[in-house]
Motif scaffolding. Structure first.
Motif, PDB file in Angstrom:
ATOM      1  N   LYS B 216       6.876   7.132   7.930  1.00  0.00           N
ATOM      2  CA  LYS B 216       7.319   8.141   6.982  1.00  0.00           C
ATOM      3  C   LYS B 216       7.042   7.634   5.565  1.00  0.00           C
ATOM      4  N   PRO B 217       6.800   8.550   4.616  1.00  0.00           N
ATOM      5  CA  PRO B 217       6.452   8.112   3.257  1.00  0.00           C
ATOM      6  C   PRO B 217       7.439   7.118   2.655  1.00  0.00           C
ATOM      7  N   SER B 218       8.758   7.403   2.757  1.00  0.00           N
ATOM      8  CA  SER B 218       9.735   6.528   2.103  1.00  0.00           C
ATOM      9  C   SER B 218       9.765   5.164   2.784  1.00  0.00           C
ATOM     10  N   GLU B 219       9.657   5.175   4.126  1.00  0.00           N
ATOM     11  CA  GLU B 219       9.650   3.920   4.876  1.00  0.00           C
ATOM     12  C   GLU B 219       8.468   3.055   4.452  1.00  0.00           C
ATOM     13  N   MET B 220       7.328   3.732   4.314  1.00  0.00           N
ATOM     14  CA  MET B 220       6.124   2.995   4.001  1.00  0.00           C
ATOM     15  C   MET B 220       6.206   2.362   2.623  1.00  0.00           C
ATOM     16  N   TYR B 221       6.865   3.072   1.713  1.00  0.00           N
ATOM     17  CA  TYR B 221       6.994   2.559   0.350  1.00  0.00           C
ATOM     18  C   TYR B 221       7.981   1.393   0.310  1.00  0.00           C
ATOM     19  N   ASN B 222       9.111   1.570   0.992  1.00  0.00           N
ATOM     20  CA  ASN B 222      10.153   0.538   0.936  1.00  0.00           C
ATOM     21  C   ASN B 222       9.871  -0.618   1.863  1.00  0.00           C
ATOM     22  N   ASN B 223       9.108  -0.366   2.908  1.00  0.00           N
ATOM     23  CA  ASN B 223       8.950  -1.354   3.957  1.00  0.00           C
ATOM     24  C   ASN B 223       7.496  -1.551   4.351  1.00  0.00           C
ATOM     25  N   PRO B 224       6.635  -1.916   3.409  1.00  0.00           N
ATOM     26  CA  PRO B 224       5.214  -2.017   3.735  1.00  0.00           C
ATOM     27  C   PRO B 224       4.957  -3.124   4.752  1.00  0.00           C
ATOM     28  N   ALA B 225       4.005  -2.870   5.660  1.00  0.00           N
ATOM     29  CA  ALA B 225       3.719  -3.841   6.714  1.00  0.00           C
ATOM     30  C   ALA B 225       2.997  -5.061   6.169  1.00  0.00           C
ATOM     31  N   ASN B 226       2.212  -4.868   5.149  1.00  0.00           N
ATOM     32  CA  ASN B 226       1.509  -6.022   4.577  1.00  0.00           C
ATOM     33  C   ASN B 226       1.196  -5.791   3.104  1.00  0.00           C
ATOM     34  N   LYS B 227       0.538  -6.776   2.536  1.00  0.00           N
ATOM     35  CA  LYS B 227       0.276  -6.746   1.107  1.00  0.00           C
ATOM     36  C   LYS B 227      -0.602  -5.557   0.720  1.00  0.00           C
ATOM     37  N   PHE B 228      -1.582  -5.202   1.604  1.00  0.00           N
ATOM     38  CA  PHE B 228      -2.464  -4.083   1.295  1.00  0.00           C
ATOM     39  C   PHE B 228      -1.676  -2.786   1.112  1.00  0.00           C
ATOM     40  N   ALA B 230       1.545  -2.481   0.395  1.00  0.00           N
ATOM     41  CA  ALA B 230       2.387  -2.576  -0.789  1.00  0.00           C
ATOM     42  C   ALA B 230       1.569  -2.330  -2.049  1.00  0.00           C
ATOM     43  N   ASP B 231       0.345  -2.844  -2.044  1.00  0.00           N
ATOM     44  CA  ASP B 231      -0.527  -2.723  -3.207  1.00  0.00           C
ATOM     45  C   ASP B 231      -1.031  -1.296  -3.363  1.00  0.00           C
ATOM     46  N   PHE B 232      -1.331  -0.635  -2.218  1.00  0.00           N
ATOM     47  CA  PHE B 232      -1.922   0.695  -2.267  1.00  0.00           C
ATOM     48  C   PHE B 232      -0.918   1.755  -2.692  1.00  0.00           C
ATOM     49  N   LEU B 233       0.322   1.621  -2.195  1.00  0.00           N
ATOM     50  CA  LEU B 233       1.345   2.620  -2.502  1.00  0.00           C
ATOM     51  C   LEU B 233       2.111   2.219  -3.747  1.00  0.00           C
ATOM     52  N   GLY B 234       2.428   3.198  -4.552  1.00  0.00           N
ATOM     53  CA  GLY B 234       3.215   2.932  -5.736  1.00  0.00           C
ATOM     54  C   GLY B 234       2.367   3.050  -6.983  1.00  0.00           C
ATOM     55  N   ASN B 235       2.850   3.833  -7.914  1.00  0.00           N
ATOM     56  CA  ASN B 235       2.132   4.008  -9.167  1.00  0.00           C
ATOM     57  C   ASN B 235       3.147   4.037 -10.299  1.00  0.00           C
ATOM     58  N   PRO B 236       3.094   3.161 -11.267  1.00  0.00           N
ATOM     59  CA  PRO B 236       2.144   2.056 -11.441  1.00  0.00           C
ATOM     60  C   PRO B 236       2.263   1.025 -10.322  1.00  0.00           C
ATOM     61  N   PRO B 237       1.174   0.319 -10.044  1.00  0.00           N
ATOM     62  CA  PRO B 237       1.156  -0.544  -8.866  1.00  0.00           C
ATOM     63  C   PRO B 237       2.051  -1.770  -8.979  1.00  0.00           C
ATOM     64  N   ILE B 238       2.303  -2.341  -7.807  1.00  0.00           N
ATOM     65  CA  ILE B 238       3.120  -3.531  -7.678  1.00  0.00           C
ATOM     66  C   ILE B 238       2.377  -4.734  -8.269  1.00  0.00           C
ATOM     67  N   THR B 239       3.114  -5.772  -8.689  1.00  0.00           N
ATOM     68  CA  THR B 239       2.464  -7.020  -9.099  1.00  0.00           C
ATOM     69  C   THR B 239       2.926  -8.142  -8.168  1.00  0.00           C
ATOM     70  N   PHE B 240       2.079  -9.143  -8.051  1.00  0.00           N
ATOM     71  CA  PHE B 240       2.389 -10.249  -7.143  1.00  0.00           C
ATOM     72  C   PHE B 240       2.459 -11.562  -7.918  1.00  0.00           C
ATOM     73  N   LEU B 241       3.421 -12.407  -7.521  1.00  0.00           N
ATOM     74  CA  LEU B 241       3.506 -13.759  -8.070  1.00  0.00           C
ATOM     75  C   LEU B 241       3.468 -14.744  -6.899  1.00  0.00           C
ATOM     76  N   ASP B 242       2.713 -15.856  -7.062  1.00  0.00           N
ATOM     77  CA  ASP B 242       2.711 -16.894  -6.032  1.00  0.00           C
ATOM     78  C   ASP B 242       3.910 -17.809  -6.259  1.00  0.00           C
ATOM     79  N   ALA B 243       4.682 -18.064  -5.185  1.00  0.00           N
ATOM     80  CA  ALA B 243       5.890 -18.877  -5.352  1.00  0.00           C
ATOM     81  C   ALA B 243       5.918 -19.993  -4.307  1.00  0.00           C
ATOM     82  N   GLU B 244       6.579 -21.107  -4.667  1.00  0.00           N
ATOM     83  CA  GLU B 244       6.794 -22.225  -3.730  1.00  0.00           C
ATOM     84  C   GLU B 244       8.129 -22.003  -3.034  1.00  0.00           C
ATOM     85  N   HIS B 245       8.125 -22.197  -1.701  1.00  0.00           N
ATOM     86  CA  HIS B 245       9.360 -22.006  -0.953  1.00  0.00           C
ATOM     87  C   HIS B 245       9.932 -23.364  -0.539  1.00  0.00           C
TER      88      HIS B 245
END
Lengths: 275, 348
Positions: B216-228, B230-245
């Protein structure tokens, strides 16, 4: 064109360049309706005498002008119809279907289009003799149509190429067969092309000289162009006034067609689908 | 009618565009095939309507296998991107064409055309040729023509791409209204996420010939299966930061650290996805940076913030701030809404 543009230099140049043509045309028309003294070019009498060939009995050995005109008309019309029907279908196949050897076919078309007719004339002459169509109108029509086809097919292919694929896809999707799609949806889009091609091949047939001259020299299959040559071939008494009058008569349909259809004829160069 | 793709495979010459795709579209549902150009969404659409041959697998309409049926024998309505109206026919003749081909009675045709014209609001336009219609009106005629045969499924190929922005908004809700009123199963092909999210019941997001996520559209936006996704949905687009865990905390490149109690301890490096609405002054403080760019969109303002280490974050906020380019800020993150991915782009 902007208002500031000065027209007169261009008009002057064009007038000077086309003056010889204009004078020739003018004298062609004036001479056919007038007589003038032998030592002058200024006409002294208006006459329709020169057009008497239209109503007088033909001289012995000369074909009847109306029979010749009918021949020319049949020749030009049949050529135009054959060229259009064959181009309409062939060009569609070339534009849309991916059949084996399509590329060579296209290449062949261009070569044939550029091929000078004269070089083929002896071979064609022999073939017509063998199949018994020498000195018949049918034989000349077949040859003329065949030689016009490469041009016709090429032009029509250009028109078909401009018809969007999606119209055909939509038609198929609406349940129509490929034939119905072509007949009811695609043909109306290329109708201006068919029309222009029809006129072009008619005019080309109307003015054809070489083929009838070589392949149908007898009186029965004579057309206007060969009729005119016959007029001056007899060099013991050349009647230039008659020759000019027949020329006038011969040119009239062409002028009429150009005047009536000039807009449609421009389509063949535009090749657009606007119609 | 329910549409099923089973192991659907499509090749062009030697290139496999789509391999073993499985997709089920429920009866009466409107599904979006969403993805970037060249992902195979139009290919899928053309296979369903029969323009493309299937190279493997099956296409089912209900229980009937239509894989080998030609387009004419499948009851499918298609709206093309260019509408593909027949230019020499007026709107009435365009809409009536499928029925004429079927050889319906003239009286029946007339009644049905007027019914569908009423549904699509084009009753006054039936006499006009396509050239005399505006883009939106042409679209309505194309819809009417696609619907008149009461097709098993309605296929829409980028139907809004040729419209201007305002008409697009109008036609978005119009198409959805007509789809709901007729209860027809519909597939919308689009590369515009807003169209997909606003018009459809479910979205199948495609990438390189595969369905990456079907939701469903809302599920896909809130719960993306992968980075692609998350990146594709949403305008303005999402940003990514590399972090150490490390030790249940994530150390962001600018030195800020956030708690991450639910992440697998074995993962050492994490990509943190931060949507523009998850970053701003309303979420506290801790992330320092400089305003690099402000895009005023009327109701909202979009900020590009450069963090102390040089990476860029986006933030969207209601208009009215007095910030200017070059201003220093100290904002916070909405920790619950952050998205975590491993370095391969899979969701953690």
């Amino acid at each position: 064109m902007s208002h500031n543009f000065r027209h007169w230099p261009i008009i002057t140049i064009l007038t000077i360049v086309s003056l010889p043509l204009i004078i020739m045309f003018a004298f062609q028309i004036i001479d056919t309706f007038t007589t003038h003294p032998i030592d002058s070019m200024i006409p002294n009498k208006v006459t329709f005498e020169q057009f008497s060939f239209l109503w007088d009995e033909a001289e012995t050995g000369r074909a009847n002008i109306w029979q010749v005109t009918l021949n020319t008309f049949i020749f030009a019309t049949t050529t135009a119809v054959v060229v259009c029907t064959v181009s309409m279908t062939t060009a569609y196949a070339l534009s849309r279907l991916n059949f084996p050897g399509r590329r060579y076919f296209l290449g062949g078309l261009i070569i044939l289009h550029a091929f000078p007719t004269v070089t083929l004339i002896i071979a064609i002459f022999l073939i017509l003799q063998i199949i018994g169509l020498y000195d018949t109108l049918l034989g000349v029509i077949m040859v003329k149509a065949a030689l016009e086809l490469p041009f016709g097919i090429w032009i029509m292919k250009g028109f078909y190429d401009n018809v969007p694929w999606e119209i055909e896809m939509a038609g198929v999707q609406d349940g129509a067969s490929r034939f119905t799609v072509w007949w009811k949806l695609v043909l109306p889009q290329v109708q201006p092309g068919i029309f222009a091609l029809m006129i072009f091949s008619f005019l080309s047939g109307w003015s054809e000289f070489l083929l009838p001259q070589v392949l149908a020299p007898g009186n029965d299959a004579q057309v206007l162009s060969t009729y005119m040559t016959a007029l001056i071939a007899d060099d013991t008494k050349i009647d230039f006034a008659l020759f000019k009058a027949v020329g006038m008569f011969y040119a009239l349909p062409v002028i009429a067609i150009y005047l009536i259809f000039q807009k449609k004829l421009m389509n063949i160069y535009g090749g657009g689908t606007k119609g | 009618m329910q549409i099923t793709l089973q192991n659907f495979t499509k090749k062009f010459d030697d290139v496999t565009v789509i391999e073993n795709m499985n997709l089920e579209i429920k009866d009466g549902e409107m599904l979006a095939l969403l993805g970037p150009s060249g992902c195979g969404k139009s290919t899928t659409l053309f296979a369903i309507c029969g323009i493309h041959r299937v190279n493997g697998g099956k296409i089912l309409f209900g229980d009937q296998d239509v894989s080998d049926l030609p387009s004419q024998k499948r009851n499918v309505g298609v709206v093309f991107q260019s509408y593909a109206l027949y230019p020499h026919m007026n709107a009435y003749e365009n809409i009536a064409f499928p029925l004429k081909v079927r050889k319906d009675k003239p009286a029946d045709i007339k009644r049905q055309v007027h019914e569908i014209a009423k549904l699509t609001h084009i009753e006054e336009l039936l006499e006009r040729k396509p050239g005399q219609l505006s883009g939106g009106q042409q679209q309505r005629v194309a819809l009417a023509r696609a619907l008149i045969r009461k097709p098993d499924v309605l296929l829409l190929d980028e139907p809004l791409a040729n419209l201007d922005a305002k008409l697009r908004l109008e036609m978005r809700s119009e198409i959805r209204r007509i789809q709901l009123e007729t209860g027809i199963t519909a597939i919308l092909v689009t590369h515009d996420q807003v169209e997909a999210m606003s018009m459809c019941d479910r979205i199948a997001l495609m990438h390189d010939g595969k369905i990456v996520q079907l939701d469903k559209p809302s599920e896909m936006y809130n719960n993306p299966a992968n980075k692609f996704v998350a990146d594709f949905l949403g305008n303005p687009p999402i940003t990514f930061l590399d972090a150490e865990h490390k030790d249940k905390t994530l150390l962001l490149p600018n030195g800020h650290s956030i708690a991450s109690p639910n992440l697998n301890a074995a993962v050492k490096k994490v990509q943190v996805g931060i949507r523009p609405e998850c970053f701003g002054p309303q979420f506290g403080m801790g992330v320092k940076g400089v305003v690099k760019f402000i895009e005023k969109q009327g109701r909202e303002e979009l900020f590009d913030i450069q963090l102390t280490d040089g990476s860029i974050l986006r933030s969207i906020q209601a208009s009215g701030s007095d910030l200017e380019v070059g201003a220093d800020i100290d904002w916070g993150l909405s920790l619950d809404d952050l998205l975590f991915f491993d370095m391969q782009g899979e969701r953690l």
